[in-house]
Design a protein around this motif. Structure first.
Motif, PDB file in Angstrom:
ATOM      1  N   GLU A 174      13.808   3.844  -4.707  1.00  0.00           N
ATOM      2  CA  GLU A 174      15.026   2.872  -5.356  1.00  0.00           C
ATOM      3  C   GLU A 174      14.634   1.713  -4.649  1.00  0.00           C
ATOM      4  OE1 GLU A 174      18.879   6.089  -3.370  1.00  0.00           O
ATOM      5  OE2 GLU A 174      17.088   5.709  -1.820  1.00  0.00           O
ATOM      6  N   ASP A 191      11.180   5.641  10.843  1.00  0.00           N
ATOM      7  CA  ASP A 191       9.695   5.058  11.477  1.00  0.00           C
ATOM      8  C   ASP A 191       9.796   4.624  12.665  1.00  0.00           C
ATOM      9  OD1 ASP A 191       8.934   3.966   8.804  1.00  0.00           O
ATOM     10  OD2 ASP A 191      10.931   2.265   8.848  1.00  0.00           O
ATOM     11  N   GLY A 211       4.559  -2.414   7.683  1.00  0.00           N
ATOM     12  CA  GLY A 211       6.134  -1.963   7.666  1.00  0.00           C
ATOM     13  C   GLY A 211       7.004  -1.471   9.220  1.00  0.00           C
ATOM     14  N   TYR A 257      10.993   3.208  -1.206  1.00  0.00           N
ATOM     15  CA  TYR A 257      12.023   2.334  -1.497  1.00  0.00           C
ATOM     16  C   TYR A 257      11.115   1.165  -1.567  1.00  0.00           C
ATOM     17  CZ  TYR A 257      15.831  -1.097   0.045  1.00  0.00           C
ATOM     18  OH  TYR A 257      16.352  -1.914  -0.026  1.00  0.00           O
ATOM     19  N   THR A 306      -0.059   4.574  -1.701  1.00  0.00           N
ATOM     20  CA  THR A 306       0.011   5.786  -1.334  1.00  0.00           C
ATOM     21  C   THR A 306       1.409   7.059  -2.203  1.00  0.00           C
ATOM     22  OG1 THR A 306      -0.073   5.026   0.943  1.00  0.00           O
ATOM     23  CG2 THR A 306       0.546   6.641   0.646  1.00  0.00           C
ATOM     24  N   VAL A 307       2.300   6.346  -2.448  1.00  0.00           N
ATOM     25  CA  VAL A 307       3.377   7.353  -2.795  1.00  0.00           C
ATOM     26  C   VAL A 307       3.343   7.893  -4.130  1.00  0.00           C
ATOM     27  CG1 VAL A 307       5.354   7.739  -3.395  1.00  0.00           C
ATOM     28  CG2 VAL A 307       4.573   7.188  -1.548  1.00  0.00           C
ATOM     29  N   SER A 355       1.060  -1.321   0.171  1.00  0.00           N
ATOM     30  CA  SER A 355       0.063   0.287  -0.270  1.00  0.00           C
ATOM     31  C   SER A 355       0.888   1.049   0.146  1.00  0.00           C
ATOM     32  CB  SER A 355      -1.142   0.142   1.657  1.00  0.00           C
ATOM     33  OG  SER A 355      -0.565   0.549   2.722  1.00  0.00           O
ATOM     34  N   ARG A 356       2.064   0.861   0.078  1.00  0.00           N
ATOM     35  CA  ARG A 356       2.940   1.869   0.339  1.00  0.00           C
ATOM     36  C   ARG A 356       3.375   2.658  -1.346  1.00  0.00           C
ATOM     37  NH1 ARG A 356       8.497   1.666   3.643  1.00  0.00           N
ATOM     38  NH2 ARG A 356       7.040   1.774   5.402  1.00  0.00           N
ATOM     39  N   ARG A 373      17.355   5.778   3.289  1.00  0.00           N
ATOM     40  CA  ARG A 373      16.996   4.635   3.982  1.00  0.00           C
ATOM     41  C   ARG A 373      17.164   4.724   4.983  1.00  0.00           C
ATOM     42  NH1 ARG A 373      17.924  -1.852   2.646  1.00  0.00           N
ATOM     43  NH2 ARG A 373      17.166  -2.246   4.212  1.00  0.00           N
ATOM     44  N   HIS A 401      10.103   9.817  -2.084  1.00  0.00           N
ATOM     45  CA  HIS A 401      11.087   9.295  -1.334  1.00  0.00           C
ATOM     46  C   HIS A 401      10.416   7.662  -1.420  1.00  0.00           C
ATOM     47  CE1 HIS A 401      14.117   6.148   0.470  1.00  0.00           C
ATOM     48  NE2 HIS A 401      14.648   7.188  -0.733  1.00  0.00           N
ATOM     49  N   ALA A 456      11.181  11.888   4.736  1.00  0.00           N
ATOM     50  CA  ALA A 456      12.372  11.013   4.973  1.00  0.00           C
ATOM     51  C   ALA A 456      13.615  10.640   3.657  1.00  0.00           C
ATOM     52  CB  ALA A 456      12.020   9.553   5.546  1.00  0.00           C
ATOM     53  N   ARG A 462      14.639   6.998   6.215  1.00  0.00           N
ATOM     54  CA  ARG A 462      12.984   6.318   6.172  1.00  0.00           C
ATOM     55  C   ARG A 462      13.022   5.412   7.876  1.00  0.00           C
ATOM     56  NH1 ARG A 462       8.252   5.473   4.563  1.00  0.00           N
ATOM     57  NH2 ARG A 462       6.701   4.074   5.765  1.00  0.00           N
ATOM     58  N   LEU A 515      -0.107  10.542  -3.858  1.00  0.00           N
ATOM     59  CA  LEU A 515       0.645  11.941  -3.820  1.00  0.00           C
ATOM     60  C   LEU A 515       1.892  12.821  -4.779  1.00  0.00           C
ATOM     61  CD1 LEU A 515       2.467  11.046  -0.213  1.00  0.00           C
ATOM     62  CD2 LEU A 515       0.327  12.889  -0.239  1.00  0.00           C
ATOM     63  N   ASP A 541       3.102   5.987   5.715  1.00  0.00           N
ATOM     64  CA  ASP A 541       3.671   6.013   4.612  1.00  0.00           C
ATOM     65  C   ASP A 541       3.935   7.426   3.442  1.00  0.00           C
ATOM     66  OD1 ASP A 541       3.642   3.497   4.856  1.00  0.00           O
ATOM     67  OD2 ASP A 541       2.487   2.742   3.436  1.00  0.00           O
TER      68      ASP A 541
END
Lengths: 325, 504
Positions: free
Chosen positions: A57, B61, B117, A224, A42-43, A38-39, B54, A222, B51, B57, A46, B44
């Motif tokens: 990345e 978190d 996560g 990942y 979401t990104v 879901s991340r 990594r 960003h 962030a 990030r 956005l 998210d």
């Protein structure tokens, strides 16, 4: 023939549609067989709404490039791709002059030039007259757009993929800053060119061979993308290779997941899992056994060292895979 | 929500996530877009905006889970009456706002998406709090409520009402009123706890408890005891809250302050316990130097016109030179020869300097390192193969014996490296030049100087101590291009930065 109206609860998202939500994006990505956390949805959402580029990345093969491709398909926009490499410069990325055309025009227009210069006395006056016309050969008609400019010129917007930005020089990153922040580029001879339609949705990918500069990072969202967990990977395989039997899929995913825990030079990514699933399908394999795995190991492992390291472990790995079914 | 986000950004900055004002504004817009009801999605979205790597990030978190504490507000009335233990993990708390309760009541639709996560911190928090609350059986705690008159003090009523969200809200409000986010040092925790309790009406409550405990009627005394239990629990809760916010807002271990100090302190007076900290500073220093100097190199290299390529490239323009091609010649990096005294007095300096130079591998690839006490030996490979600490141990074990003899060491250096020196080499000598009254053999240093591009002597002693006692720095000085004091990390960084500018 006609199976009735195709009803979708979630209409395809549009680039500038304010009503789309994360759910829309996620569902639409899934319809295009891109299964992500879901991340990711979401990104992407956005990025569409904030009009910000996304810096993606992650290890190779987890679907960074695929994400841009799928987003383009989802939005029904052209995908313009710029593959970065060392020495990439403006002439290859942004624009170049059509020298041939310029020279040809000058040749053809020689007579007109004579007319212009007719009766001019002295060098100063000739140059003065030419000055009134000099810009014609450096106008937009003579600009050869390269990917970055092309993306700006798309009337309906576009998805711009700047692939492997870490391979380009840092000077190139600076070149990108204006584009990424304001969706415009400045050509010294012509001036500033802004996006013709909605600004392009930009994806930059990086494999982290070097750290991308802070200035660039600050302008991007960003994201990942890690290796997927077993459940997600199984879903991805189901979407990408639907023909594969469920049992084999489970074994396959468990096997690859176990491989990722080993100390290998290049860990198998999702793209390798997909390739492997297709290979096994072609070979009509119903269940993983040591022979088949040994035969096809080169699909998921790309270094001889790795293959040699994995082979002695095969029985144990297969037992785990069978257990993880 | 604005205040909350701004406080969150402050907490992030404390956790060394760099957040610009523009990014804070982005965070607001992102929040407007995705809302904060679905905790995972909110996280998210903020994560993508705030962030940028990594490492950041991970820090994000952790910070998020601590800041938006799950258990603070996640109980809504329904959940509490049904099942105390099973709270909604994914409803977003929005801890400091009036609408916090509403947030807590947020739909649990997003639960499926959550838990993905890195919410390990939240998980642990939830467990801890569940354990803490579990000591009191809700039914038993509620029982007195039915049989006795309600307490008169407002805080007492709040405590007996068993409305945990309301209580938590009251705590956050009191904390905000007392400006808890300004807490800076560890010792302030008790003070803030007291102030917050005071703000919530502690005095009235304690008076009431005392009165009731002294009363004759049994129900009165029972109420007094119940209030006391709850007050103790409240105090713990407030203390936890203060500690939590302290960890978030204050520079918890004072690291920034200490770092500034450590950089300026003379290396020999840095306490042993700060060694690890020094290492981190050095690592960061190395990264910064690498970043600064690798960029410079690229600018300087557009130096020379590449004539053949220019001609070739411009053939299509009929030989008119329109495009110029520049030689992107890699600068042949001068070699750096580091010679370190590792006798007791300067061993730590040597270690820090070698650690730093080691970290500069990216911009300074060709470093040869030598260490000496009585005799000198090369440790280049040792430092290449091991991490700096282990390497230093090896180096000391092998070469760290005997009384310092600079003359001897210079002779050994000549044997090992004199032939490799040329005009592009820089020789960096670190030592206090205390030669135990032996012959300094300045002639050898003169020979080294004649063969190399630059000789730099770094003396860890303060200038005032130079040439006192058996120090012969003055005699060596004549044969060096530069002699600098190098007693603290800050000085070391400046010297190395100059060095990189020169060689880069």
């Amino acid at each position: 023939m006609f199976t009735g109206a195709h009803v979708t609860e979630n209409p395809a998202p549009k680039l500038s549609d304010p009503t789309t939500s994360v759910e829309h994006v996620r569902a639409a990505l899934e319809r295009h067989a891109y299964i992500g956390s879901s991340r990711i949805a979401t990104v992407v959402h956005l990025a569409m709404r904030l009009q910000k580029p996304v810096l993606v990345e992650g290890p190779p093969g987890v679907g960074k490039t695929e994400l841009a491709r799928t987003t383009a398909a989802m939005l029904d926009l052209p995908l313009i791709r710029l593959q970065c490499h060392e020495g990439l410069d403006e002439a290859k990325a942004l624009y170049e002059w059509k020298y041939g055309k310029q020279l040809l025009y000058i040749q053809m227009l020689r007579e007109q030039l004579d007319d212009v210069l007719d009766g001019a006395r002295g060098l100063a006056e000739s140059v003065e007259r030419l000055h009134r016309h000099d810009d014609i050969f450096f106008s937009e008609a003579f600009v050869e757009p390269r990917p970055l400019l092309q993306a700006l010129r798309e009337p309906d917007g576009s998805v711009l993929l700047i692939d492997e930005i870490d391979k380009a020089d840092e000077a190139f990153e600076s070149l990108l800053l204006e584009l990424l922040a304001d969706y415009q580029v400045t050509l010294p001879e012509i001036g500033t060119i802004a996006a013709a339609g909605p600004p392009p949705l930009v994806f930059l990918t990086s494999n982290n061979t070097r750290e991308v500069s802070d200035a660039l990072k600050r302008r991007c969202l960003h994201l990942y993308i890690p290796f997927p967990d077993a459940a997600l990977e199984a879903q991805i395989i189901r979407a990408r290779v639907p023909e594969i039997p469920a049992a084999l899929r489970g074994e396959l995913v468990a096997f690859v997941q176990a491989l990722r825990e080993m100390d290998l030079r290049k860990l198998p990514a999702i793209s390798e899992t997909i390739d492997w699933a297709r290979t096994l399908l072609l070979l009509h394999v119903d269940a993983l056994d040591a022979d088949w795995v040994r035969e096809t190991l080169n699909v998921i492992l790309k270094f001889q060292d790795d293959i040699e390291r994995v082979e002695p472990q095969l029985p144990a790995l297969l037992r785990r895979a069978a257990g993880g079914r | 929500m604005e205040g909350t986000l701004i406080r969150f950004v402050r907490a992030l900055r404390m956790a060394e996530v760099r957040v610009s004002t523009a990014e804070t504004l982005e965070a607001f817009r992102a929040t407007e877009l995705v809302g904060w009801r679905d905790r995972q999605r909110f996280k998210d979205a903020l994560g993508a905006v705030l962030a940028k790597s990594r490492a950041e990030r991970d820090a994000f978190d952790d910070c998020f889970d601590r800041f938006f504490r799950v258990e603070d507000f996640s109980t809504d009335d329904r959940a509490r009456s049904n099942d105390d233990a099973d709270r909604q993990p994914d409803a977003i708390p929005a801890p400091d706002d009036g609408d916090g309760r509403e947030a807590g009541r947020g739909d649990s639709a997003g639960n499926g998406a959550g838990g993905g996560g890195g919410s390990g911190g939240a998980e642990a928090d939830r467990e801890r709090s569940a354990g803490g609350e579990g000591t009191i059986d809700p039914a038993a705690a509620r029982a007195p409520n039915t049989t006795m008159a309600p307490p008169v003090s407002p805080l007492g009523r709040l405590l007996m009402a068993d409305d945990r969200p309301a209580l938590a809200l009251a705590i956050t409000r009191a904390a905000r009123a007392q400006r808890l986010e300004d807490i800076r040092v560890f010792t302030q925790q008790g003070l803030y706890t007291r102030r917050i309790l005071e703000h919530m009406g502690r005095t009235d409550l304690l008076d009431e408890i005392a009165a009731r405990e002294a009363a004759i009627a049994a129900p009165e005394r029972r109420l007094g005891a119940a209030l006391r239990t709850r007050y103790d629990r409240l105090r713990r809760q407030v203390r936890d809250h203060v500690e939590d916010r302290f960890n978030l807002h204050a520079d918890a271990d004072g690291s920034q302050l200490r770092e500034r100090m450590l950089r300026r302190t003379r290396i020999d007076s840095v306490p042993r316990r700060d060694e690890a900290h020094m290492r981190r500073i050095i690592a960061r220093m190395a990264r910064r130097l690498v970043a600064a100097h690798s960029r410079r190199r690229r600018v300087t290299r557009r130096g020379r016109l590449d004539v053949p390529r220019t001609l070739r490239r411009n053939m299509r323009h009929d030989g008119t030179l329109i495009e110029l091609a520049w030689q992107s010649r890699r600068i042949d990096r001068p070699r750096l020869f580091v010679v370190c005294d590792v006798s007791g007095s300067v061993a730590r300096h040597a270690r820090f300097m070698l650690t730093l130079l080691h970290g500069l591998g990216a911009v300074l690839p060709r470093v040869r390192a030598f260490v000496f006490c009585a005799r000198l030996g090369e440790v280049t490979d040792v430092f290449r193969q091991h991490d700096p600490d282990t390497a230093m141990q090896h180096a000391l074990a092998e070469h760290g014996h005997g009384a310092t003899d600079y003359g001897r060491a210079l002779a050994d250096f000549e044997t090992l490296a004199l032939d490799d020196l040329d005009r592009r080499s820089t020789v960096l000598i670190l030592g206090d030049a205390r030669n135990n009254d032996a012959d300094p053999r300045t002639d050898r240093l003169r020979r080294i100087r004649a063969r190399s591009g630059r000789v730099i002597w770094l003396n860890p002693e303060p200038r005032a101590a130079w040439d006192s006692g058996d120090s012969v720095i003055g005699r060596y000085r004549a044969h060096c291009h530069q002699v600098s004091e190098c007693g603290s990390l800050a000085q070391l960084e400046r010297i190395v930065s100059d060095l990189l500018r020169r060689v880069g």
